[in-house]
Write a protein that holds these residues in place. Structure first.
Motif, short mmCIF file in Angstrom:
data_model
loop_
_atom_site.label_atom_id
_atom_site.label_comp_id
_atom_site.label_asym_id
_atom_site.label_seq_id
_atom_site.Cartn_x
_atom_site.Cartn_y
_atom_site.Cartn_z
N ARG A 5 1.14 -1.40 0.18
CA ARG A 5 0.00 -0.52 -0.03
C ARG A 5 0.96 1.57 -0.13
N GLY A 6 2.04 1.06 -0.66
CA GLY A 6 3.26 2.14 -0.59
C GLY A 6 3.34 3.16 1.07
N VAL A 7 3.81 1.88 2.21
CA VAL A 7 4.01 1.91 2.98
C VAL A 7 5.23 1.77 3.18
N PRO A 8 6.82 2.89 3.35
CA PRO A 8 7.51 2.47 3.55
C PRO A 8 8.40 1.02 4.52
N GLU A 9 9.20 0.51 4.27
CA GLU A 9 9.78 -1.33 5.25
C GLU A 9 10.29 -0.18 6.88
N ASP A 10 10.87 0.70 6.43
CA ASP A 10 10.93 1.19 7.71
C ASP A 10 10.35 1.92 8.72
N ASP A 11 8.89 2.59 8.39
CA ASP A 11 8.07 2.73 9.12
C ASP A 11 7.38 1.71 9.10
#
Length: 244
Positions: A5-11
């Motif tokens: 869904r476009g959320v960065p992996e780190d976040d």
């Protein structure tokens, strides 16, 4: 799913770590609301019915250290907490006619249901011989009487605690003998009580320590309470300490 869904992996990782950490001991809204309601009810009861509130806490608390803590709070609120008494105490803590909280017989070590039942059923007693005559040796033996004396519950009948303990230690075996010998000892005990004034009683500090061995509120307070005034007066002399 988060990365799709476009959320960065780190976040996404940080969010999951936060969720995991919160889940170890987190409250949902319904749980938090229930706790808040109970806290409010307790605060309201303590403010408007402090005697009944603290009495209920002591009555339902099995821990001796917690009972002593509640008693300390009662004293802070100017509520008298009275020690157990052979003529006034019952099975549980009680509030008397003067709004004092009276300690129970059940919280005294070695004083079981049989002894408490016999005492409560026959209260009040006008002398030690009256107590021993109306409570059987099975209910009130030397061990039970020793604990009652240590807790301060016998003060109204045996004012000198030190003398009472030494007498029970020396001659208490008569309490555990047959009915005939026990009856004779009862009358001798009354005579000895009248002659006990020559032996100095324990100091308040010693009496409280002896009572604390068998009762959370023997003597009406924990022995460390007598040092509170000393600690506060000493600390108040220090310019950087505020007791407000």
């Amino acid at each position: 799913g988060a990365m799709e869904r476009g959320v960065p992996e780190d976040d996404a990782g940080k969010l999951m770590d936060n969720i995991t950490f919160f889940g170890s001991y987190g409250f949902n809204k319904s749980h938090a609301s229930a706790y808040a309601a109970i806290a409010y009810w307790g605060m309201w009861l303590k403010e408007h019915y402090p005697h009944e509130f603290l009495w209920a806490l002591m009555k339902n608390e099995p821990s001796r250290s917690e009972i002593a803590r509640f008693a300390k709070e009662a004293i802070r609120l100017k509520i008298n907490v009275l020690p157990p008494d052979i003529n006034s105490s019952g099975v549980t803590f009680a509030i008397d006619a003067d709004d004092n909280i009276r300690s129970s017989l059940a919280d005294i070590k070695n004083v079981g249901k049989t002894a408490i039942g016999a005492v409560v059923e026959n209260q009040p007693f006008n002398s030690v011989s009256d107590l021993l005559a109306r409570c059987s040796g099975r209910a009130l033996n030397s061990r039970v009487l020793d604990s009652l004396i240590r807790a301060g519950a016998m003060k109204s009948l045996m004012p000198n605690t030190r003398w009472a303990l030494e007498t029970i230690k020396e001659k208490g075996g008569w309490l555990d003998t047959g009915r005939k010998k026990r009856a004779g000892w009862e009358h001798d005990l009354e005579r000895m009580i009248s002659d006990s004034s020559g032996l100095p009683d324990y100091s308040e500090e010693d009496a409280l320590y002896i009572a604390s061995e068998v009762s959370p509120l023997g003597g009406g307070k924990h022995p460390m309470f007598i040092y509170e005034g000393l600690c506060e007066s000493t600390l108040s002399d220090l310019p950087w300490v505020s007791l407000d």
